[in-house]
Design a protein around this motif. Structure first.
Motif, PDB file in Angstrom:
ATOM      1  N   LYS A  42      26.790  47.275  34.442  1.00 42.65           N
ATOM      2  CA  LYS A  42      26.911  45.824  34.349  1.00 42.65           C
ATOM      3  C   LYS A  42      26.812  45.347  32.902  1.00 42.65           C
ATOM      4  CE  LYS A  42      25.064  41.510  36.201  1.00 42.65           C
ATOM      5  NZ  LYS A  42      24.048  40.888  37.088  1.00 42.65           N
ATOM      6  N   THR A  43      25.920  45.931  32.116  1.00 37.91           N
ATOM      7  CA  THR A  43      25.753  45.512  30.720  1.00 37.91           C
ATOM      8  C   THR A  43      27.028  45.748  29.920  1.00 37.91           C
ATOM      9  OG1 THR A  43      23.394  46.070  30.831  1.00 37.91           O
ATOM     10  CG2 THR A  43      24.364  45.801  28.649  1.00 37.91           C
ATOM     11  N   GLU A  44      27.609  46.926  30.084  1.00 39.44           N
ATOM     12  CA  GLU A  44      28.851  47.251  29.380  1.00 39.44           C
ATOM     13  C   GLU A  44      29.997  46.369  29.862  1.00 39.44           C
ATOM     14  OE1 GLU A  44      31.395  49.324  26.732  1.00 39.44           O
ATOM     15  OE2 GLU A  44      29.217  49.080  26.878  1.00 39.44           O
ATOM     16  N   TRP A  45      30.028  46.106  31.156  1.00 35.09           N
ATOM     17  CA  TRP A  45      31.098  45.272  31.726  1.00 35.09           C
ATOM     18  C   TRP A  45      31.034  43.855  31.167  1.00 35.09           C
ATOM     19  CZ3 TRP A  45      30.901  40.969  35.048  1.00 35.09           C
ATOM     20  CH2 TRP A  45      32.127  40.582  35.573  1.00 35.09           C
ATOM     21  N   VAL A  46      29.822  43.297  31.099  1.00 33.33           N
ATOM     22  CA  VAL A  46      29.666  41.944  30.564  1.00 33.33           C
ATOM     23  C   VAL A  46      30.032  41.897  29.088  1.00 33.33           C
ATOM     24  CG1 VAL A  46      27.978  40.125  30.055  1.00 33.33           C
ATOM     25  CG2 VAL A  46      27.929  41.278  32.275  1.00 33.33           C
ATOM     26  N   ARG A  47      29.715  42.950  28.354  1.00 37.37           N
ATOM     27  CA  ARG A  47      29.992  42.981  26.911  1.00 37.37           C
ATOM     28  C   ARG A  47      31.486  43.053  26.614  1.00 37.37           C
ATOM     29  NH1 ARG A  47      31.049  46.464  22.935  1.00 37.37           N
ATOM     30  NH2 ARG A  47      31.158  48.214  24.399  1.00 37.37           N
ATOM     31  N   THR A  48      32.208  43.859  27.384  1.00 41.70           N
ATOM     32  CA  THR A  48      33.633  44.079  27.100  1.00 41.70           C
ATOM     33  C   THR A  48      34.565  43.146  27.858  1.00 41.70           C
ATOM     34  OG1 THR A  48      33.745  45.772  28.837  1.00 41.70           O
ATOM     35  CG2 THR A  48      33.217  46.503  26.597  1.00 41.70           C
ATOM     36  N   ALA A  49      34.034  42.411  28.823  1.00 43.35           N
ATOM     37  CA  ALA A  49      34.901  41.544  29.640  1.00 43.35           C
ATOM     38  C   ALA A  49      35.676  40.520  28.812  1.00 43.35           C
ATOM     39  CB  ALA A  49      34.076  40.851  30.717  1.00 43.35           C
ATOM     40  N   PRO A  50      35.038  39.800  27.868  1.00 42.01           N
ATOM     41  CA  PRO A  50      35.818  38.823  27.076  1.00 42.01           C
ATOM     42  C   PRO A  50      36.935  39.459  26.259  1.00 42.01           C
ATOM     43  CG  PRO A  50      33.455  38.414  26.870  1.00 42.01           C
ATOM     44  CD  PRO A  50      33.598  39.740  27.542  1.00 42.01           C
ATOM     45  N   GLU A  51      36.703  40.686  25.757  1.00 44.84           N
ATOM     46  CA  GLU A  51      37.722  41.348  24.942  1.00 44.84           C
ATOM     47  C   GLU A  51      38.914  41.790  25.772  1.00 44.84           C
ATOM     48  OE1 GLU A  51      35.775  44.581  23.067  1.00 44.84           O
ATOM     49  OE2 GLU A  51      34.269  43.343  22.049  1.00 44.84           O
ATOM     50  N   LYS A  52      38.674  42.142  27.035  1.00 43.99           N
ATOM     51  CA  LYS A  52      39.733  42.665  27.885  1.00 43.99           C
ATOM     52  C   LYS A  52      40.323  41.607  28.815  1.00 43.99           C
ATOM     53  CE  LYS A  52      37.757  47.322  27.896  1.00 43.99           C
ATOM     54  NZ  LYS A  52      37.235  48.432  28.728  1.00 43.99           N
ATOM     55  N   ASN A  53      39.819  40.394  28.725  1.00 42.05           N
ATOM     56  CA  ASN A  53      40.339  39.335  29.583  1.00 42.05           C
ATOM     57  C   ASN A  53      41.774  39.000  29.199  1.00 42.05           C
ATOM     58  OD1 ASN A  53      40.852  36.316  30.229  1.00 42.05           O
ATOM     59  ND2 ASN A  53      39.065  36.831  31.462  1.00 42.05           N
ATOM     60  N   ILE A  54      42.676  39.105  30.154  1.00 45.68           N
ATOM     61  CA  ILE A  54      44.096  38.908  29.886  1.00 45.68           C
ATOM     62  C   ILE A  54      44.387  37.488  29.418  1.00 45.68           C
ATOM     63  CG2 ILE A  54      46.388  38.880  30.931  1.00 45.68           C
ATOM     64  CD1 ILE A  54      45.340  41.654  30.491  1.00 45.68           C
ATOM     65  N   ASP A  55      43.802  36.512  30.082  1.00 45.59           N
ATOM     66  CA  ASP A  55      44.059  35.111  29.727  1.00 45.59           C
ATOM     67  C   ASP A  55      43.551  34.790  28.323  1.00 45.59           C
ATOM     68  OD1 ASP A  55      45.271  34.580  32.159  1.00 45.59           O
ATOM     69  OD2 ASP A  55      43.382  34.048  33.127  1.00 45.59           O
ATOM     70  N   LEU A  56      42.358  35.306  27.989  1.00 41.03           N
ATOM     71  CA  LEU A  56      41.813  35.047  26.652  1.00 41.03           C
ATOM     72  C   LEU A  56      42.643  35.743  25.576  1.00 41.03           C
ATOM     73  CD1 LEU A  56      37.940  35.340  27.221  1.00 41.03           C
ATOM     74  CD2 LEU A  56      39.328  33.274  27.006  1.00 41.03           C
ATOM     75  N   LEU A  57      43.113  36.950  25.882  1.00 39.69           N
ATOM     76  CA  LEU A  57      43.941  37.672  24.908  1.00 39.69           C
ATOM     77  C   LEU A  57      45.242  36.920  24.645  1.00 39.69           C
ATOM     78  CD1 LEU A  57      44.343  40.162  23.160  1.00 39.69           C
ATOM     79  CD2 LEU A  57      45.290  41.342  25.158  1.00 39.69           C
ATOM     80  N   ALA A  58      45.879  36.434  25.702  1.00 40.18           N
ATOM     81  CA  ALA A  58      47.110  35.662  25.529  1.00 40.18           C
ATOM     82  C   ALA A  58      46.844  34.371  24.767  1.00 40.18           C
ATOM     83  CB  ALA A  58      47.726  35.356  26.897  1.00 40.18           C
ATOM     84  N   GLN A  59      45.693  33.756  25.037  1.00 41.72           N
ATOM     85  CA  GLN A  59      45.364  32.511  24.352  1.00 41.72           C
ATOM     86  C   GLN A  59      45.108  32.743  22.861  1.00 41.72           C
ATOM     87  OE1 GLN A  59      45.706  29.833  26.112  1.00 41.72           O
ATOM     88  NE2 GLN A  59      45.335  28.467  24.384  1.00 41.72           N
TER      89      GLN A  59
END
Length: 220
Positions: free
Chosen positions: A127-144
């Motif tokens: 869960k800790t790793e998932w929360v840390r990397t989620a913003p970087e791998k978020n498709i919508d945020l990357l496109a934005q």
């Protein structure tokens, strides 16, 4: 150069959107696979419980001259069996729906068993790793992010294009009546007013950049 970079960023946005669509399909397949396997296991459990209560019902029905208490027990078992039958029908419906939905993506035979790692306790989620990397791998945020970079370059381009578009024209005319006459001329075409300095284009680019940045902060 700026126009080329803006085009490349727009292409990256399209590529990210395509990847997002692919991820959405994978997510649907995984969700449906879990839903199908859970419904299939529920069906097995429902059948076992039905058989157990059918045996109890058969045993109670075979008693000669049942007492009032035994009649009450038989009625309770019969009611419970009816409820289990209803539950089994609902599970059958869930299984059929998940099966048909899953077949839209993958070939699957009826009553097939699917290997689901997390249902067996094999897969784990940090869960800790998932929360840390989620913003970087978020498709919508990357496109934005790409959209913000593109809007910044569009703003820079608008500031460079402060002069109006310049058009050059020319003409040539020859008349033979009353003697040969030739006329040659040219002209320049400018957008009026020439002192506008592309204010509307710059303001539009600034508003677009501000909107993209606000949307990014909201989604983040």
């Amino acid at each position: 150069r700026l126009r080329r970079e803006i085009g490349e960023l727009d292409a990256q946005v399209s590529e990210v959107r395509t990847k997002g669509a692919e991820v959405a399909v994978v997510h649907d397949v995984i969700r449906l696979a879990y839903q199908y396997e859970i419904s299939r296991r529920k069906k097995e459990i429902a059948k076992k419980r039905q058989k157990r209560f059918e045996l109890i019902q058969s045993y109670l029905a075979g008693r000669p001259f049942p007492s009032p208490q035994q009649k009450a027990e038989r009625n309770l078992v019969s009611a419970r069996l009816t409820n289990l039958t209803i539950d089994a029908l609902e599970v059958e419906g869930d299984l059929a729906r998940s099966y048909e939905s899953l077949r839209l993506y993958v070939p699957l035979e009826p009553e097939s068993e699917i290997e689901i790692p997390w249902l067996k306790g094999v897969g784990t989620l940090d869960k800790t790793e998932w929360v840390r990397t989620a913003p970087e791998k978020n498709i919508d945020l990357l496109a934005q992010r790409f959209r913000i970079d593109s809007s910044r370059k569009e703003k820079s381009l608008a500031k460079r294009e402060v002069l109006p578009d310049l058009g050059i024209s020319g003409f040539y005319q020859r008349e033979s009546a009353g003697g040969a006459e030739r006329a040659v001329g040219g002209g320049l075409e400018l957008t009026v007013p020439v002192w506008n300095w592309n204010r509307s284009g710059i303001k539009s680019a600034e508003k677009r950049l501000e909107a993209d940045e606000r949307l990014f902060r909201f989604n983040e």
